[in-house]
Design a protein around this motif. Structure first.
Motif, PDB file in Angstrom:
ATOM      1  N   ALA A 173     -62.512  51.790 -12.597  1.00  0.00           N
ATOM      2  CA  ALA A 173     -61.102  52.057 -12.160  1.00  0.00           C
ATOM      3  C   ALA A 173     -60.835  52.829 -10.994  1.00  0.00           C
ATOM      4  O   ALA A 173     -59.978  52.695 -10.186  1.00  0.00           O
ATOM      5  N   ILE A 174     -61.636  53.930 -10.573  1.00  0.00           N
ATOM      6  CA  ILE A 174     -61.778  54.616  -9.706  1.00  0.00           C
ATOM      7  C   ILE A 174     -62.153  53.915  -8.353  1.00  0.00           C
ATOM      8  O   ILE A 174     -61.544  53.942  -7.332  1.00  0.00           O
ATOM      9  N   ASN A 175     -63.337  53.314  -8.550  1.00  0.00           N
ATOM     10  CA  ASN A 175     -63.785  52.501  -7.291  1.00  0.00           C
ATOM     11  C   ASN A 175     -63.055  51.376  -7.005  1.00  0.00           C
ATOM     12  O   ASN A 175     -63.251  51.018  -5.671  1.00  0.00           O
ATOM     13  N   THR A 176     -62.099  50.632  -7.993  1.00  0.00           N
ATOM     14  CA  THR A 176     -61.211  49.535  -7.153  1.00  0.00           C
ATOM     15  C   THR A 176     -59.946  50.041  -6.916  1.00  0.00           C
ATOM     16  O   THR A 176     -59.182  49.255  -6.636  1.00  0.00           O
ATOM     17  N   GLY A 177     -59.625  51.315  -7.142  1.00  0.00           N
ATOM     18  CA  GLY A 177     -58.338  51.916  -6.678  1.00  0.00           C
ATOM     19  C   GLY A 177     -57.413  51.746  -7.981  1.00  0.00           C
ATOM     20  O   GLY A 177     -56.151  51.918  -7.566  1.00  0.00           O
ATOM     21  N   CYS A 178     -57.864  51.532  -9.221  1.00  0.00           N
ATOM     22  CA  CYS A 178     -56.787  51.481 -10.205  1.00  0.00           C
ATOM     23  C   CYS A 178     -56.265  52.795 -10.665  1.00  0.00           C
ATOM     24  O   CYS A 178     -55.150  53.087 -10.734  1.00  0.00           O
ATOM     25  N   ILE A 179     -57.358  53.846 -10.413  1.00  0.00           N
ATOM     26  CA  ILE A 179     -56.979  55.099 -10.795  1.00  0.00           C
ATOM     27  C   ILE A 179     -57.039  55.726  -9.323  1.00  0.00           C
ATOM     28  O   ILE A 179     -57.964  55.673  -8.454  1.00  0.00           O
ATOM     29  N   LYS A 180     -55.751  56.104  -8.828  1.00  0.00           N
ATOM     30  CA  LYS A 180     -55.680  56.880  -7.547  1.00  0.00           C
ATOM     31  C   LYS A 180     -55.822  58.421  -7.571  1.00  0.00           C
ATOM     32  O   LYS A 180     -55.981  59.129  -8.664  1.00  0.00           O
ATOM     33  N   SER A 209     -53.278  59.707 -29.433  1.00  0.00           N
ATOM     34  CA  SER A 209     -53.792  58.494 -30.111  1.00  0.00           C
ATOM     35  C   SER A 209     -54.130  57.321 -29.295  1.00  0.00           C
ATOM     36  O   SER A 209     -54.798  56.597 -29.708  1.00  0.00           O
ATOM     37  N   THR A 210     -54.000  57.410 -27.745  1.00  0.00           N
ATOM     38  CA  THR A 210     -54.157  56.482 -27.064  1.00  0.00           C
ATOM     39  C   THR A 210     -55.650  56.974 -26.312  1.00  0.00           C
ATOM     40  O   THR A 210     -56.294  56.085 -25.665  1.00  0.00           O
ATOM     41  N   PHE A 211     -56.101  57.912 -26.482  1.00  0.00           N
ATOM     42  CA  PHE A 211     -57.386  58.563 -25.958  1.00  0.00           C
ATOM     43  C   PHE A 211     -58.622  58.024 -26.716  1.00  0.00           C
ATOM     44  O   PHE A 211     -58.724  58.004 -27.949  1.00  0.00           O
ATOM     45  N   ASP A 212     -59.670  57.655 -25.800  1.00  0.00           N
ATOM     46  CA  ASP A 212     -60.895  57.327 -26.566  1.00  0.00           C
ATOM     47  C   ASP A 212     -61.471  58.654 -27.256  1.00  0.00           C
ATOM     48  O   ASP A 212     -61.994  58.393 -28.473  1.00  0.00           O
ATOM     49  N   SER A 213     -61.323  59.797 -26.815  1.00  0.00           N
ATOM     50  CA  SER A 213     -61.986  61.218 -27.489  1.00  0.00           C
ATOM     51  C   SER A 213     -61.102  62.182 -27.055  1.00  0.00           C
ATOM     52  O   SER A 213     -60.310  62.081 -25.999  1.00  0.00           O
ATOM     53  N   TYR A 214     -61.174  63.207 -27.665  1.00  0.00           N
ATOM     54  CA  TYR A 214     -60.759  64.700 -27.330  1.00  0.00           C
ATOM     55  C   TYR A 214     -61.907  65.733 -27.483  1.00  0.00           C
ATOM     56  O   TYR A 214     -62.472  65.542 -28.419  1.00  0.00           O
ATOM     57  N   PHE A 215     -61.744  66.576 -26.692  1.00  0.00           N
ATOM     58  CA  PHE A 215     -62.519  67.687 -26.936  1.00  0.00           C
ATOM     59  C   PHE A 215     -62.032  68.613 -28.321  1.00  0.00           C
ATOM     60  O   PHE A 215     -60.860  69.083 -28.571  1.00  0.00           O
ATOM     61  N   LYS A 216     -63.103  68.833 -29.054  1.00  0.00           N
ATOM     62  CA  LYS A 216     -62.997  69.675 -30.210  1.00  0.00           C
ATOM     63  C   LYS A 216     -62.705  71.186 -30.053  1.00  0.00           C
ATOM     64  O   LYS A 216     -62.792  71.501 -28.911  1.00  0.00           O
ATOM     65  N   SER A 217     -62.233  71.778 -31.030  1.00  0.00           N
ATOM     66  CA  SER A 217     -61.755  73.020 -30.479  1.00  0.00           C
ATOM     67  C   SER A 217     -62.049  74.234 -31.985  1.00  0.00           C
ATOM     68  O   SER A 217     -61.801  73.803 -33.097  1.00  0.00           O
ATOM     69  N   LYS A 272     -54.229  58.778 -16.030  1.00  0.00           N
ATOM     70  CA  LYS A 272     -55.405  58.268 -16.032  1.00  0.00           C
ATOM     71  C   LYS A 272     -55.456  57.045 -17.020  1.00  0.00           C
ATOM     72  O   LYS A 272     -56.111  55.867 -16.682  1.00  0.00           O
ATOM     73  N   ASN A 273     -55.186  57.476 -18.349  1.00  0.00           N
ATOM     74  CA  ASN A 273     -55.345  56.570 -19.492  1.00  0.00           C
ATOM     75  C   ASN A 273     -54.757  55.348 -19.208  1.00  0.00           C
ATOM     76  O   ASN A 273     -55.004  54.407 -19.697  1.00  0.00           O
ATOM     77  N   SER A 274     -53.136  55.525 -18.534  1.00  0.00           N
ATOM     78  CA  SER A 274     -52.245  54.189 -18.637  1.00  0.00           C
ATOM     79  C   SER A 274     -53.040  53.233 -17.631  1.00  0.00           C
ATOM     80  O   SER A 274     -52.528  52.264 -17.613  1.00  0.00           O
ATOM     81  N   LYS A 275     -54.071  53.686 -16.567  1.00  0.00           N
ATOM     82  CA  LYS A 275     -54.370  52.930 -15.845  1.00  0.00           C
ATOM     83  C   LYS A 275     -55.573  51.701 -16.144  1.00  0.00           C
ATOM     84  O   LYS A 275     -56.178  50.775 -15.868  1.00  0.00           O
ATOM     85  N   TYR A 276     -56.169  52.176 -17.549  1.00  0.00           N
ATOM     86  CA  TYR A 276     -57.523  51.492 -17.938  1.00  0.00           C
ATOM     87  C   TYR A 276     -57.073  50.193 -18.327  1.00  0.00           C
ATOM     88  O   TYR A 276     -57.817  49.072 -18.279  1.00  0.00           O
ATOM     89  N   ILE A 277     -55.566  49.920 -18.672  1.00  0.00           N
ATOM     90  CA  ILE A 277     -55.312  48.463 -19.063  1.00  0.00           C
ATOM     91  C   ILE A 277     -55.319  47.610 -18.012  1.00  0.00           C
ATOM     92  O   ILE A 277     -55.822  46.579 -17.810  1.00  0.00           O
ATOM     93  N   ASP A 278     -55.122  48.195 -16.563  1.00  0.00           N
ATOM     94  CA  ASP A 278     -55.175  47.297 -15.359  1.00  0.00           C
ATOM     95  C   ASP A 278     -56.658  47.174 -15.022  1.00  0.00           C
ATOM     96  O   ASP A 278     -56.952  46.020 -14.530  1.00  0.00           O
ATOM     97  N   ALA A 279     -57.540  48.377 -15.066  1.00  0.00           N
ATOM     98  CA  ALA A 279     -59.048  48.139 -15.061  1.00  0.00           C
ATOM     99  C   ALA A 279     -59.428  47.121 -15.798  1.00  0.00           C
ATOM    100  O   ALA A 279     -60.551  46.464 -15.381  1.00  0.00           O
ATOM    101  N   TYR A 280     -58.917  47.039 -17.152  1.00  0.00           N
ATOM    102  CA  TYR A 280     -59.740  45.920 -17.990  1.00  0.00           C
ATOM    103  C   TYR A 280     -59.166  44.548 -17.677  1.00  0.00           C
ATOM    104  O   TYR A 280     -60.425  43.905 -17.581  1.00  0.00           O
ATOM    105  N   PHE A 281     -58.308  44.214 -17.229  1.00  0.00           N
ATOM    106  CA  PHE A 281     -57.771  43.030 -16.764  1.00  0.00           C
ATOM    107  C   PHE A 281     -58.728  42.797 -15.589  1.00  0.00           C
ATOM    108  O   PHE A 281     -59.024  41.562 -15.186  1.00  0.00           O
ATOM    109  N   LEU A 282     -58.768  43.553 -14.857  1.00  0.00           N
ATOM    110  CA  LEU A 282     -59.342  43.264 -13.392  1.00  0.00           C
ATOM    111  C   LEU A 282     -60.874  43.023 -13.456  1.00  0.00           C
ATOM    112  O   LEU A 282     -61.509  41.920 -13.037  1.00  0.00           O
TER     113      LEU A 282
END
Length: 289
Positions: free
Chosen positions: A131-138, A54-62, A147-157
Motif C-alpha cells: 500500500a505504501i509502495n504503490t501510493g495507496c497510503i500517502k 473492530s476494523t483493525f487486524d490487531s491492537y497493542f495490549k495494555s 491507513k486502515n481505510s486504504k487497505y481495501i484499495d490496496a487489496y483490489f490493486l
C-alpha cells in the motif's frame, strides 16, 4: 461602564476555560475507560469506546497507561497522548506511545474515540508495504484509521496485479510437446516439454492431466511438478509422468499447467514500484466508469 465590561470579559474567559478543561477531563476519562477494557480483554467495551477498533487486524495490549498530554487540536477535536505499558506472558516489557483523538457526540459528550496513532501495528498487515509502495497510503495518512481505510484499495490493486500476472503465465508458459501411452495394469505414462516465454523465473509450475474415454467423458486426473527447481525465464524444461491407474477405457488425454497463486500474490506484494500505481489505477477506473 468600563468595570462592567472587564467583568463580562473575565467571565467569558473563565467560562471558555472551564469549557475547554471539561472537554479534556471527559476525553481523558474515556481514554482511561478504553484502556481498562483493553487490559480486561473486554472487547464489547473497547468497541463502545472506540468503534473503529473492530476494523483493525490487531491492537497493542495494555497493563497500564500514563496520560502524557491532553489538548484541543481545534474547537472540537481533542488529542490525548499516552504511554502504554505492557508485559507479555514471557516477561518481556514494552512501552508504546499511543495518541487518541476524540470528537463530541450530539450531546456534546466526549465519550467516543474516533481515531488513533500507534494503537495497531500496521506492519502486521500483509498489504501495508504494498500500500505504501504503490501510493495507496500517502505521507499525509498518519493515523490508524486513515491507513486502515486504504487497505481495501490496496487489496483490489494487488488482486488486479495478481490476476494479470496469472494471465501472462497461462498465456506465455505452455506445453510445447507431449505424449502419453497406456501401460501394464491400466497405468499410463508419458513425457513432455514446457517453455517459459515470460521474463519471470517461476517456481512450483505443475501439470494436470485429464484422462477421458472415447466419448470425451472424464475418467480420472493426475498432477505433478514440471520441476522442483525454478522454471527460468526463457527456458524449456522436460518432464515425465506416470499414473498408476487410468483403467482400460482411457483413450484420450489433455494436459494443462497450473501456477501457485499464493506465490504470484507474494511476488506482487513484494515487487518494486514507482509509487504512482494507485493513482494510475484510479484514473483507469474513472475512465471506465
Amino acid at each position: 461602564m468600563k468595570k462592567n465590561y472587564l467583568t463580562i470579559l473575565f467571565l467569558a474567559i473563565l467560562l471558555s476555560s472551564c469549557g475547554k478543561d471539561q472537554k479534556l477531563v471527559d476525553s481523558e476519562q474515556t481514554v482511561l475507560t478504553f484502556f481498562k477494557s483493553v487490559k480486561d480483554g473486554n472487547e464489547e467495551q473497547m468497541k463502545s469506546s472506540y468503534p473503529n477498533i473492530s476494523t483493525f487486524d490487531s491492537y497493542f495490549k495494555s497493563d497500564s497507561i500514563k496520560i502524557v498530554e491532553s489538548k484541543l487540536v481545534n474547537d472540537s477535536l481533542v488529542s490525548v497522548s499516552t504511554t502504554n505499558y505492557y508485559t507479555n506472558g514471557f516477561g518481556k516489557q514494552s512501552t508504546k506511545e499511543i495518541e487518541l483523538y476524540l470528537l463530541p457526540d450530539s450531546l456534546n459528550l466526549y465519550n467516543k474515540i474516533v481515531d488513533s496513532k500507534g494503537l495497531t501495528d500496521h506492519k502486521e498487515n500483509e498489504l501495508y508495504k504494498f500500500a505504501i509502495n504503490t501510493g495507496c497510503i500517502k505521507e499525509n495518512d498518519t493515523t490508524d484509521v486513515q491507513k486502515n481505510s486504504k487497505y481495501i484499495d490496496a487489496y483490489f490493486l494487488q488482486y488486479r496485479y495478481t490476476v494479470n500476472k496469472l494471465l501472462i503465465f497461462k498465456t506465455d508458459v505452455s506445453v510445447v510437446d507431449w505424449s502419453w501411452k497406456t501401460g501394464y495394469g491400466g497405468s499410463a505414462s508419458g513425457k513432455g516439454i514446457v517453455k517459459n516465454n515470460t521474463t519471470f523465473d517461476i517456481p512450483k509450475v505443475k501439470y494436470k492431466i485429464t484422462y477421458k474415454d472415447r466419448n470425451g467423458n472424464q475418467i480420472t486426473t493426475d498432477d505433478g511438478y514440471i520441476t522442483y527447481d525454478v522454471l527460468r525465464a526463457g527456458s524449456s524444461e522436460s518432464f515425465t509422468f506416470y499414473t498408476s491407474y487410468v483403467g482400460s477405457r482411457a483413450s484420450k488425454a489433455s494436459i494443462s499447467l497450473e501456477f501457485d497463486e499464493d506465490m504470484i500474490k507474494e511476488y506482487v506484494l513484494n515487487a518494486d514500484y514507482d509509487g504512482d500505481e494507485y493513482e494510475k489505477y484510479k484514473s483507469e477506473k474513472e475512465e471506465i466508469e
